[in-house]
Design a protein around this motif. Structure first.
Motif, PDB file in Angstrom:
ATOM      1  N   VAL A   1      18.049  29.893  50.966  1.00  0.00           N
ATOM      2  CA  VAL A   1      18.401  29.324  49.664  1.00  0.00           C
ATOM      3  C   VAL A   1      18.920  30.450  48.785  1.00  0.00           C
ATOM      4  CG1 VAL A   1      17.508  28.171  47.603  1.00  0.00           C
ATOM      5  CG2 VAL A   1      16.692  27.501  49.887  1.00  0.00           C
ATOM      6  N   CYS A   2      20.086  30.248  48.213  1.00  0.00           N
ATOM      7  CA  CYS A   2      20.691  31.341  47.457  1.00  0.00           C
ATOM      8  C   CYS A   2      21.586  30.789  46.360  1.00  0.00           C
ATOM      9  CB  CYS A   2      21.499  32.236  48.394  1.00  0.00           C
ATOM     10  SG  CYS A   2      22.115  33.712  47.565  1.00  0.00           S
ATOM     11  N   THR A   3      21.526  31.446  45.208  1.00  0.00           N
ATOM     12  CA  THR A   3      22.303  31.014  44.047  1.00  0.00           C
ATOM     13  C   THR A   3      23.650  31.720  43.957  1.00  0.00           C
ATOM     14  OG1 THR A   3      21.099  32.711  42.843  1.00  0.00           O
ATOM     15  CG2 THR A   3      20.289  30.458  42.630  1.00  0.00           C
ATOM     16  N   THR A   4      23.994  32.534  44.949  1.00  0.00           N
ATOM     17  CA  THR A   4      25.104  33.475  44.728  1.00  0.00           C
ATOM     18  C   THR A   4      26.449  33.061  45.321  1.00  0.00           C
ATOM     19  OG1 THR A   4      23.488  35.217  44.595  1.00  0.00           O
ATOM     20  CG2 THR A   4      25.702  35.920  44.989  1.00  0.00           C
ATOM     21  N   SER A   5      26.481  32.270  46.348  1.00  0.00           N
ATOM     22  CA  SER A   5      27.720  31.723  46.921  1.00  0.00           C
ATOM     23  C   SER A   5      28.775  32.769  47.260  1.00  0.00           C
ATOM     24  CB  SER A   5      28.400  30.728  45.970  1.00  0.00           C
ATOM     25  OG  SER A   5      27.501  29.975  45.265  1.00  0.00           O
ATOM     26  N   CYS A   6      28.404  33.804  47.985  1.00  0.00           N
ATOM     27  CA  CYS A   6      29.418  34.785  48.388  1.00  0.00           C
ATOM     28  C   CYS A   6      30.417  34.105  49.331  1.00  0.00           C
ATOM     29  CB  CYS A   6      28.771  35.961  49.103  1.00  0.00           C
ATOM     30  SG  CYS A   6      27.542  36.792  48.095  1.00  0.00           S
ATOM     31  N   ARG A   7      31.685  34.431  49.151  1.00  0.00           N
ATOM     32  CA  ARG A   7      32.715  33.717  49.922  1.00  0.00           C
ATOM     33  C   ARG A   7      32.718  34.084  51.407  1.00  0.00           C
ATOM     34  NH1 ARG A   7      38.109  34.709  46.802  1.00  0.00           N
ATOM     35  NH2 ARG A   7      38.970  33.269  48.342  1.00  0.00           N
ATOM     36  N   PHE A   8      32.126  35.214  51.745  1.00  0.00           N
ATOM     37  CA  PHE A   8      32.120  35.624  53.154  1.00  0.00           C
ATOM     38  C   PHE A   8      30.870  35.127  53.875  1.00  0.00           C
ATOM     39  CE2 PHE A   8      30.058  38.882  50.645  1.00  0.00           C
ATOM     40  CZ  PHE A   8      28.876  39.046  51.330  1.00  0.00           C
ATOM     41  N   CYS A   9      29.975  34.411  53.179  1.00  0.00           N
ATOM     42  CA  CYS A   9      28.656  34.095  53.732  1.00  0.00           C
ATOM     43  C   CYS A   9      28.586  32.644  54.196  1.00  0.00           C
ATOM     44  CB  CYS A   9      27.589  34.357  52.669  1.00  0.00           C
ATOM     45  SG  CYS A   9      25.917  34.010  53.251  1.00  0.00           S
ATOM     46  N   ALA A  10      28.259  32.471  55.472  1.00  0.00           N
ATOM     47  CA  ALA A  10      28.082  31.120  56.013  1.00  0.00           C
ATOM     48  C   ALA A  10      26.602  30.777  56.139  1.00  0.00           C
ATOM     49  CB  ALA A  10      28.747  31.040  57.386  1.00  0.00           C
ATOM     50  N   PHE A  11      25.749  31.692  55.740  1.00  0.00           N
ATOM     51  CA  PHE A  11      24.311  31.556  55.976  1.00  0.00           C
ATOM     52  C   PHE A  11      23.606  30.786  54.854  1.00  0.00           C
ATOM     53  CE2 PHE A  11      20.319  33.738  54.678  1.00  0.00           C
ATOM     54  CZ  PHE A  11      19.486  33.237  55.654  1.00  0.00           C
ATOM     55  N   TYR A  12      24.016  30.995  53.628  1.00  0.00           N
ATOM     56  CA  TYR A  12      23.228  30.490  52.503  1.00  0.00           C
ATOM     57  C   TYR A  12      23.397  28.980  52.320  1.00  0.00           C
ATOM     58  CZ  TYR A  12      27.056  29.410  49.338  1.00  0.00           C
ATOM     59  OH  TYR A  12      28.138  28.806  48.750  1.00  0.00           O
ATOM     60  N   ARG A  13      22.397  28.395  51.647  1.00  0.00           N
ATOM     61  CA  ARG A  13      22.502  27.014  51.165  1.00  0.00           C
ATOM     62  C   ARG A  13      22.112  27.024  49.699  1.00  0.00           C
ATOM     63  NH1 ARG A  13      24.692  27.113  55.142  1.00  0.00           N
ATOM     64  NH2 ARG A  13      24.531  25.854  57.012  1.00  0.00           N
TER      65      ARG A  13
ATOM     66  N   GLY B   1      16.657  37.910  52.586  1.00  0.00           N
ATOM     67  CA  GLY B   1      16.936  36.492  52.419  1.00  0.00           C
ATOM     68  C   GLY B   1      17.905  36.251  51.277  1.00  0.00           C
ATOM     69  N   GLY B   2      18.105  34.981  50.977  1.00  0.00           N
ATOM     70  CA  GLY B   2      18.960  34.613  49.848  1.00  0.00           C
ATOM     71  C   GLY B   2      18.248  34.861  48.523  1.00  0.00           C
ATOM     72  N   LEU B   3      18.961  34.618  47.436  1.00  0.00           N
ATOM     73  CA  LEU B   3      18.366  34.817  46.102  1.00  0.00           C
ATOM     74  C   LEU B   3      17.770  33.487  45.664  1.00  0.00           C
ATOM     75  CD1 LEU B   3      21.161  36.985  44.437  1.00  0.00           C
ATOM     76  CD2 LEU B   3      19.375  37.652  46.053  1.00  0.00           C
ATOM     77  N   HIS B   4      16.539  33.263  46.043  1.00  0.00           N
ATOM     78  CA  HIS B   4      15.878  31.982  45.786  1.00  0.00           C
ATOM     79  C   HIS B   4      15.410  31.945  44.329  1.00  0.00           C
ATOM     80  CE1 HIS B   4      13.334  28.535  46.084  1.00  0.00           C
ATOM     81  NE2 HIS B   4      13.561  28.400  47.386  1.00  0.00           N
TER      82      HIS B   4
ATOM     83  N   ALA C   1      29.352  36.627  41.993  1.00  0.00           N
ATOM     84  CA  ALA C   1      28.066  36.627  41.288  1.00  0.00           C
ATOM     85  C   ALA C   1      27.166  37.782  41.711  1.00  0.00           C
ATOM     86  CB  ALA C   1      27.360  35.300  41.533  1.00  0.00           C
ATOM     87  N   LYS C   2      27.650  38.594  42.624  1.00  0.00           N
ATOM     88  CA  LYS C   2      26.808  39.699  43.090  1.00  0.00           C
ATOM     89  C   LYS C   2      26.814  40.855  42.102  1.00  0.00           C
ATOM     90  CE  LYS C   2      25.718  40.022  47.879  1.00  0.00           C
ATOM     91  NZ  LYS C   2      26.169  40.172  49.233  1.00  0.00           N
ATOM     92  N   CYS C   3      25.844  41.754  42.257  1.00  0.00           N
ATOM     93  CA  CYS C   3      25.737  42.890  41.347  1.00  0.00           C
ATOM     94  C   CYS C   3      26.966  43.799  41.476  1.00  0.00           C
ATOM     95  CB  CYS C   3      24.463  43.674  41.642  1.00  0.00           C
ATOM     96  SG  CYS C   3      24.399  44.436  43.275  1.00  0.00           S
TER      97      CYS C   3
HETATM   98  S1  SF4 Z   1      22.556  35.092  51.226  1.00  0.00           S
HETATM   99 FE1  SF4 Z   1      23.344  37.088  50.567  1.00  0.00          FE
HETATM  100  S2  SF4 Z   1      25.439  37.151  51.344  1.00  0.00           S
HETATM  101 FE2  SF4 Z   1      24.787  34.983  51.438  1.00  0.00          FE
HETATM  102  S3  SF4 Z   1      25.448  34.076  49.489  1.00  0.00           S
HETATM  103 FE3  SF4 Z   1      23.361  34.820  49.153  1.00  0.00          FE
HETATM  104  S4  SF4 Z   1      23.616  36.903  48.341  1.00  0.00           S
HETATM  105 FE4  SF4 Z   1      25.583  36.312  49.254  1.00  0.00          FE
END
Ligand code: SF4
Length: 635
Positions: A342-354, A388-391, A467-469
């Motif tokens: 679970v992550c609030t950041t939505s990086c465009r290269f990331c297929a892992f987060y929800r 992990g993601g930024l929960h 949205a990343k640092c």
């Molecule tokens: S899990 Fe990490 S890489 Fe993926 S969207 Fe979140 S911050 Fe970005």
């Protein structure tokens, strides 16, 4: 006749009192029609030139050496010919008897000068350096700990400490030469003769207004106007002629010999207009790098663009052999556990987060985590890499409880939470980064993984992970962690919108922080994995680029001990080849990895297979811990 130009030059200058006489009138016509001037901190000024956000800048000379291949405007500088008054080493004991030195991190040039002067006076030794903000540095002076104090704080502390060494005076007594702190620098061709004339005119006007600048500064700071007038008239010296050039060349030579800066040459813009400048051959550059000499970012870019793959590999391998002559390649038995997606950041290269609320979002339960940790213990593993993601709902107590539980039940090392996650917790809790790290360290955190660095150039970060640092924030977390005694890795994910220059600048930023903290144990790089679920097109990538990139890293990161081969993304065979392109570590046994494998890359290897691969590549294999101590005899 005026030289035509499509847009005004973007200029930057350090915003200190002593820089004002060189900038007078540049914000008004006629100069402002040709030059747009911004003031910023020394680090920011250097960053803008390095990242092509400024055409030229009044910048510290150490930063200019680090960027490399810059030209200087003749005639204008901020320097001294004896006591400078604003750059002081202070202590309760004689300066040469200090064991530790708190250093104000705002000026790299002053830090390098201090180290050179101290080494020259102490037969090559120097006190342990501890980074900090100016006020903290002053307050930390006690007993065997002194401080390097720069700028206004130095002018304020006259008479406060029994032992003071003025570094301008110390340099002049040592070398008999003036010292140059900052000069107008830019890439070749960026400043024309007409621009130089404007800068010279600004200087003349500024020198005539020194009393006014001093009085304005006095009114703002409360410092005595007489002190400030004397400072601008007597201590600071604004010329850059033959003697100053000799002083600057001596500084560059001493710093390069001490391994503190790349070997830099002093080149003026006007020389370029008279004659072409010859660069060292690629062979010379590669031989210098193989011998451990520091390269500038310009030299790194040149190698990146022009050196053959074979030559880069030979030079990087020579560095590996020099740093690790035993012929041993290490690996670690640990497990990468992604505790939440679970992550609030939505990086465009990331297929892992929800995103929060998504049906596929998860947080691993203690039972799920426990099963994974037990497997690591069973396999003889020594640590968990926990990321992990930024929960948005996991508070610091959740991490503290988890860490204590892992330590109590499984006794595994905890290589956990990348800088982005630390910053996320700090924001969530309204706490400082250092307090978060202190609490997590108390709960069991052993070291910080270098994830989330991607490319430490903000233009790239804003595109791929808005949205990343920022780069500075990422480096800032690592700085705090290192100063607390925690070690970390450094990483780079390239191959989106980054250019070769961006990738080299990334390495230089890591190297600069490493000079300060010595906290990075190793460097790993890999390219963006774009097969599935990512939302950005691939940029430069491929096996050849990976090998070139890793070799360049080995050559530029002269102060980082270890480089790891990234077989997880490149495949085991390329991983083996990478051991001849500067790597001395084979990374981690792979139980699972979710971020990269979400994008489709799924190479796996157990310990026996890793050792076989290492031996087949011509090395002995040894297991290690996070600090790269051998846990098994190499075989
Ligand atoms: S899990 Fe990490 S890489 Fe993926 S969207 Fe979140 S911050 Fe970005």
């Amino acid at each position: 006749m005026s030289e035509a130009r499509a847009r005004p030059l973007r200029a930057a200058a350090v915003g200190y009192l002593n820089a004002r006489p060189l900038c007078e009138g540049l914000d008004r016509e006629p100069a402002s029609g040709r030059i747009r001037l911004d003031c910023a901190s020394p680090t920011e000024v250097a960053r803008r030139v390095a990242e092509d956000e400024a055409d030229f800048a009044l910048m510290p000379v150490a930063a200019a050496a680090s960027i490399g291949d810059l030209r200087i405007v003749r005639g204008c500088a901020i320097g001294c010919k004896g006591a400078v008054r604003s750059i002081l080493l202070v202590g309760e004991r004689p300066i040469d008897a200090l064991d530790e030195l708190s250093i104000d991190l705002s000026s790299r040039t002053s830090v390098v000068l201090a180290r050179l002067v101290l080494r020259a006076r102490r037969g090559g030794s120097e006190p342990r350096l501890i980074g900090g903000a100016p006020r903290e540095a002053i307050e930390s002076v006690k007993g065997a700990r002194g401080a390097l104090i720069i700028g206004d704080p130095a002018l304020e502390i006259l008479g406060r400490f029994p032992h003071v060494l003025d570094l301008g005076l110390a340099w002049s007594e040592w070398t008999g030469l003036p010292f140059v702190f900052a000069a107008w620098c830019g890439r070749a061709g960026s400043v024309s003769s007409e621009d130089e004339h404007l800068l010279e005119t600004a200087k003349r006007a500024g020198l005539a207004r020194r009393n006014a600048f001093a009085d304005e500064h006095a009114a703002r700071t409360g410092l005595p106007p007489t002190t400030l007038r004397a400072y601008l008239h007597q201590a600071i010296h604004y010329d850059l002629g033959d003697d100053e050039q000799k002083g600057l060349e001596r500084f560059y030579d001493e710093a390069a010999r001490a391994g503190l800066l790349p070997q830099a040459r002093v080149r003026f813009f006007d020389e370029d207009r008279r004659s072409s400048v010859s660069l060292p051959s690629l062979d010379t550059l590669l031989a210098r790098a193989a011998d451990g000499e520091r390269l500038s970012s310009a030299e790194g870019e040149r190698l990146m663009a022009q050196a053959t793959l074979f030559d880069l590999g030979l030079a990087a391998d020579a560095v590996r052999q020099r740093k690790h002559p035993e012929g041993v390649v290490t690996y670690i038995v640990d497990r990468n556990v992604n505790y939440t997606n679970v992550c609030t950041t939505s990086c465009r290269f990331c297929a892992f987060y929800r995103p929060p609320g998504h049906p596929e979002g998860y947080v691993l339960s203690r039972a799920e985590l426990g099963a994974k940790f037990a497997e690591v213990v069973e396999a003889g593993g020594v640590q968990i890499l926990l990321q992990g993601g930024l929960h948005p709902d996991l508070r610091i107590e959740w991490y503290e409880d988890l860490f204590r539980w892992i330590k109590r039940e499984y006794k595994l090392g905890l290589h956990a939470l990348s800088p982005e996650e630390i910053l996320h917790i700090a924001r969530l809790e309204g706490m400082s980064v250092s307090r978060v790290l202190e609490r997590l360290h108390e709960a069991g955190l052993d070291s910080v993984p270098g994830g989330g660095a991607e490319i430490l150039v903000d233009r790239v970060r804003r595109t791929i992970a808005k949205a990343k640092c920022t780069s500075d924030e990422w480096l800032g977390v690592m700085r705090v962690a290192h100063h607390m005694g925690l070690r970390s890795s450094a990483t780079m994910m390239y191959g989106t919108v980054d250019t070769p220059r961006d990738r080299v600048l990334h390495l230089i930023k890591i190297r600069d922080l490493q000079d300060e903290t010595r906290g990075f144990t190793a460097f790993f790089c890999w390219d963006f994995q774009h097969e599935r679920g990512t939302r950005i097109d691939p940029g430069d990538h491929g096996t050849v680029l990976y090998l070139r990139q890793q070799a360049i890293a080995r050559l530029l990161l002269d102060n980082v001990d270890h480089v790891g081969a990234s077989w997880v993304t490149q495949g085991p065979e390329v991983g083996q080849v990478a051991l001849r392109f500067g790597a001395d570590d084979f990374g981690s046994v792979m139980f699972e990895e979710n971020v990269v494998s979400s994008a489709g890359t799924t190479f796996c290897m157990n310990a026996e297979a890793m050792e076989r691969r290492i031996r087949a590549a011509g090395f002995k294999a040894a297991r290690r811990n996070v600090r790269y101590d051998w846990l098994t005899q190499p075989s």
